[in-house]
Enzyme design. Structure first.
Site, PDB file in Angstrom:
ATOM      1  N   LYS A 115     -10.428   3.200  11.833  1.00  0.00           N
ATOM      2  CA  LYS A 115      -9.045   2.689  11.779  1.00  0.00           C
ATOM      3  C   LYS A 115      -8.037   3.808  12.046  1.00  0.00           C
ATOM      4  CE  LYS A 115      -8.719  -0.082   8.379  1.00  0.00           C
ATOM      5  NZ  LYS A 115      -8.589  -0.580   7.009  1.00  0.00           N
ATOM      6  N   SER A 117       0.823   4.798   4.524  1.00  0.00           N
ATOM      7  CA  SER A 117       0.323   5.862   3.633  1.00  0.00           C
ATOM      8  C   SER A 117       0.425   7.232   4.313  1.00  0.00           C
ATOM      9  CB  SER A 117      -1.130   5.603   3.256  1.00  0.00           C
ATOM     10  OG  SER A 117      -1.193   4.661   2.222  1.00  0.00           O
ATOM     11  N   LYS A 158     -13.619   6.143   0.953  1.00  0.00           N
ATOM     12  CA  LYS A 158     -13.431   5.004   0.045  1.00  0.00           C
ATOM     13  C   LYS A 158     -13.997   5.388  -1.308  1.00  0.00           C
ATOM     14  CE  LYS A 158     -11.702   0.838   0.712  1.00  0.00           C
ATOM     15  NZ  LYS A 158     -10.556   0.574   1.579  1.00  0.00           N
TER      16      LYS A 158
HETATM   17  P1  NAD Z   1      -5.991  -7.373  -4.150  1.00  0.00           P
HETATM   18  O1  NAD Z   1      -6.882  -6.977  -5.254  1.00  0.00           O
HETATM   19  O2  NAD Z   1      -4.542  -7.107  -4.268  1.00  0.00           O
HETATM   20  O3  NAD Z   1      -6.186  -8.937  -3.817  1.00  0.00           O
HETATM   21  C1  NAD Z   1      -7.451  -9.486  -3.582  1.00  0.00           C
HETATM   22  C2  NAD Z   1      -7.313 -11.006  -3.551  1.00  0.00           C
HETATM   23  O4  NAD Z   1      -8.581 -11.560  -3.188  1.00  0.00           O
HETATM   24  C3  NAD Z   1      -6.946 -11.628  -4.904  1.00  0.00           C
HETATM   25  O5  NAD Z   1      -6.048 -12.676  -4.700  1.00  0.00           O
HETATM   26  C4  NAD Z   1      -8.288 -12.168  -5.423  1.00  0.00           C
HETATM   27  O6  NAD Z   1      -8.121 -13.272  -6.286  1.00  0.00           O
HETATM   28  C5  NAD Z   1      -8.953 -12.567  -4.116  1.00  0.00           C
HETATM   29  N1  NAD Z   1     -10.408 -12.585  -4.220  1.00  0.00           N
HETATM   30  C6  NAD Z   1     -11.215 -11.703  -4.842  1.00  0.00           C
HETATM   31  N2  NAD Z   1     -12.494 -12.070  -4.722  1.00  0.00           N
HETATM   32  C7  NAD Z   1     -12.510 -13.214  -3.998  1.00  0.00           C
HETATM   33  C8  NAD Z   1     -13.523 -14.076  -3.543  1.00  0.00           C
HETATM   34  N3  NAD Z   1     -14.809 -13.866  -3.854  1.00  0.00           N
HETATM   35  N4  NAD Z   1     -13.166 -15.159  -2.818  1.00  0.00           N
HETATM   36  C9  NAD Z   1     -11.878 -15.381  -2.532  1.00  0.00           C
HETATM   37  N5  NAD Z   1     -10.858 -14.603  -2.938  1.00  0.00           N
HETATM   38  C10 NAD Z   1     -11.182 -13.537  -3.669  1.00  0.00           C
HETATM   39  O7  NAD Z   1      -6.570  -6.658  -2.828  1.00  0.00           O
HETATM   40  P2  NAD Z   1      -5.762  -6.323  -1.501  1.00  0.00           P
HETATM   41  O8  NAD Z   1      -5.203  -4.949  -1.635  1.00  0.00           O
HETATM   42  O9  NAD Z   1      -4.895  -7.445  -1.100  1.00  0.00           O
HETATM   43  O10 NAD Z   1      -6.978  -6.166  -0.463  1.00  0.00           O
HETATM   44  C11 NAD Z   1      -7.557  -7.304   0.177  1.00  0.00           C
HETATM   45  C12 NAD Z   1      -8.386  -6.835   1.362  1.00  0.00           C
HETATM   46  O11 NAD Z   1      -7.537  -6.138   2.288  1.00  0.00           O
HETATM   47  C13 NAD Z   1      -9.512  -5.834   1.033  1.00  0.00           C
HETATM   48  O12 NAD Z   1     -10.574  -6.011   1.924  1.00  0.00           O
HETATM   49  C14 NAD Z   1      -8.877  -4.488   1.301  1.00  0.00           C
HETATM   50  O13 NAD Z   1      -9.815  -3.470   1.575  1.00  0.00           O
HETATM   51  C15 NAD Z   1      -8.048  -4.840   2.545  1.00  0.00           C
HETATM   52  N6  NAD Z   1      -6.960  -3.902   2.792  1.00  0.00           N
HETATM   53  C16 NAD Z   1      -5.999  -3.688   1.844  1.00  0.00           C
HETATM   54  C17 NAD Z   1      -4.999  -2.774   2.106  1.00  0.00           C
HETATM   55  C18 NAD Z   1      -3.875  -2.534   1.124  1.00  0.00           C
HETATM   56  O14 NAD Z   1      -2.902  -1.893   1.520  1.00  0.00           O
HETATM   57  N7  NAD Z   1      -3.926  -3.044  -0.099  1.00  0.00           N
HETATM   58  C19 NAD Z   1      -4.987  -2.085   3.329  1.00  0.00           C
HETATM   59  C20 NAD Z   1      -5.964  -2.362   4.282  1.00  0.00           C
HETATM   60  C21 NAD Z   1      -6.952  -3.275   4.000  1.00  0.00           C
END
Ligand code: NAD
Length: 428
Positions: free
Chosen positions: A91, A357, A103
């Site tokens: 990425k 970031s 990670k």
């Molecule tokens: P988060 O913890 O804020 O939210 C996760 C969401 O997924 C919650 O609503 C939770 O209820 C739901 N969830 C968890 N397990 C689940 C399941 N089995 N089935 C359906 N829903 C489920 O996490 P986030 O920061 O929003 O990250 C989500 C994804 O995005 C991850 O893969 C993360 O690596 C990716 N990501 C996040 C960021 C960031 O800036 N936070 C950046 C790049 C990628």
């Protein structure tokens, strides 16, 4: 999962004429660490296993740390972290950000712990990272991921600040990103991943001469999913109609459009989909059902392994943009490819977060250090992110057309090309 990803890259590298030796370089992470973290939680002292994967840093000059989120989720394993760290290496390469991929995580369910417990666990984790000489602006810089947020990053940062009064640290302020804005964070970081995805999606539609009036189904309602829905309330993104949303407990589907503003208001008070009144926001559906809805664009934004061999042949969405890393397994991607369902992988679609970031890290290292100029920093984050996300979209598209390959292969091939060039400069 990591091994499967490496095999996938091996195939793409061969097609792109990239030497096998570069894949061997990516097949062995720079370092994996398992560290015992002892923290006082409600039921007494408890041990947790903190895992850190530093993948590959293709940059030769110093002061280029490994970057990647800290995850609190029961599914955390070293194999998963290695795969997610590899995603980060790719990425950052696609976005031309001079970070290596990393990670970290602890296998725990944050819902099982109080806020005081999570603070104690995070502070102990920060201390262990510091003790092991890992947490540093030039070594490993964590940020928020699943189960962690700006609050977690503040706890971690607080520990770094305390230690920096005792041990020499060159840039303690830049050792953690995704911090709250009032604690040396960066305006625009909070919703950057979601905004970046929508910028890329809009550019994709414009380039493909497709209408912007598209229906969206969003799986996951955390940092990425909720902000995606929220941004569609802005005039610039109002052509997107959110018809389905979910969290871990299930979701709502309304083909006429979910009332996002009202839903977010209600969700802030009761943050559980399964406890919110049914019918008001649409039909209550499971996460499995959400993935199979007949929508224009499906955005998995929860966790990995959601679209697999078991459901890939039943997907009815016209396109998929991967908000969550590794939401689509390697075999599922093959099936989607055979079915001609365009799929923009996470290494491209969710690069907005690490871009913001990178800016936070750079500003924290610069002469201004503690000072946050909200308006100008927000402008900087938004404009940089826009140009980077549009460039990723255009580059991915151009390669996809030139080489007659999928968007997925195109994004990976471009990342590999970048990494192989940098590694060649580094190692000769
Ligand atoms: P988060 O913890 O804020 O939210 C996760 C969401 O997924 C919650 O609503 C939770 O209820 C739901 N969830 C968890 N397990 C689940 C399941 N089995 N089935 C359906 N829903 C489920 O996490 P986030 O920061 O929003 O990250 C989500 C994804 O995005 C991850 O893969 C993360 O690596 C990716 N990501 C996040 C960021 C960031 O800036 N936070 C950046 C790049 C990628």
């Amino acid at each position: 999962m990591f091994g499967e990803k490496i095999e996938q890259l091996r195939r793409y590298a061969k097609n792109a004429g990239i030497a096998e030796s570069f894949i061997e370089e990516l097949a062995v992470p720079k370092g994996v660490h398992e560290i015992k973290v002892r923290a006082r939680v409600q039921d007494g002292q408890k041990n947790f296993r903190l895992m850190v994967a530093l993948h590959c840093n293709p940059h030769s000059t110093g002061a280029r740390p490994y970057k990647g989120g800290l995850r609190y989720h029961p599914g955390v394993s070293m194999d998963l972290l290695k795969a997610l760290a590899l995603d980060m290496t790719e990425k950052c390469a696609l976005a031309d950000l001079h970070f290596g991929g990393a990670k970290s995580g602890i296998a725990l369910n944050p819902a099982d712990y109080s806020e005081a417990d999570l603070r104690a666990i995070t502070e102990s984790a920060a201390e262990e990272l510091l003790r092991n000489n890992l947490l540093d602006a030039d070594i490993y810089v964590p940020g928020p991921d699943v189960g962690t947020n700006a609050q977690t990053m503040y706890w971690m940062y607080n520990k770094v600040s305390q230690w920096s009064t005792k041990i020499p640290m060159r840039n303690p302020i830049a050792a953690v990103t995704g911090k709250p804005v009032e604690y040396d964070g960066c305006p625009g970081r909070e919703d950057a991943t979601a905004r970046g995805l929508l910028i890329l999606l809009k550019d994709f539609l414009k380039r493909a001469a497709m209408s912007e009036s598209q229906t969206l189904a969003i799986q996951g309602f955390g940092n990425v999913g909720m902000n995606l829905a929220k941004i569609t309330l802005e005039p610039e993104y109002s052509n997107f109609k959110v018809v389905a949303i979910s969290d871990v407990g299930g979701g709502f589907y309304n083909p006429k459009g979910v009332n996002v503003a009202k839903f977010i208001e209600r969700y802030r008070v009761q943050p559980r989909f399964d406890l919110l009144s049914r019918g008001e926001f649409g039909d209550f559906i499971s996460n499995e059902e959400l993935l199979l809805l007949p929508v224009d664009i499906l955005i998995p934004a929860a966790i990995e392994n959601q679209i697999t061999e078991a459901n890939a042949d039943k997907i009815k969405a016209q396109m998929i943009f991967e908000g969550a890393n590794e939401a689509i397994t390697v075999p599922a991607a093959e099936i989607l490819g055979q079915r001609n369902i365009p799929y923009m992988p996470g290494i491209a679609a969710n690069a907005g977060g690490v871009t913001a970031s990178y800016i936070e890290w750079s500003l924290n290292r610069g002469p201004r250090r503690h000072v946050v100029d909200f308006e100008s920093d927000l402008k900087l984050v938004r404009s940089t992110m826009k140009s980077i996300m549009i460039k990723i979209d255009r580059d991915t598209y151009t390669y996809h057309v030139e080489k007659q390959c999928s968007l997925l292969e195109s994004a990976h091939a471009l990342a590999l090309r970048y990494i192989s060039r940098r590694l060649k400069e580094k190692h000769g």
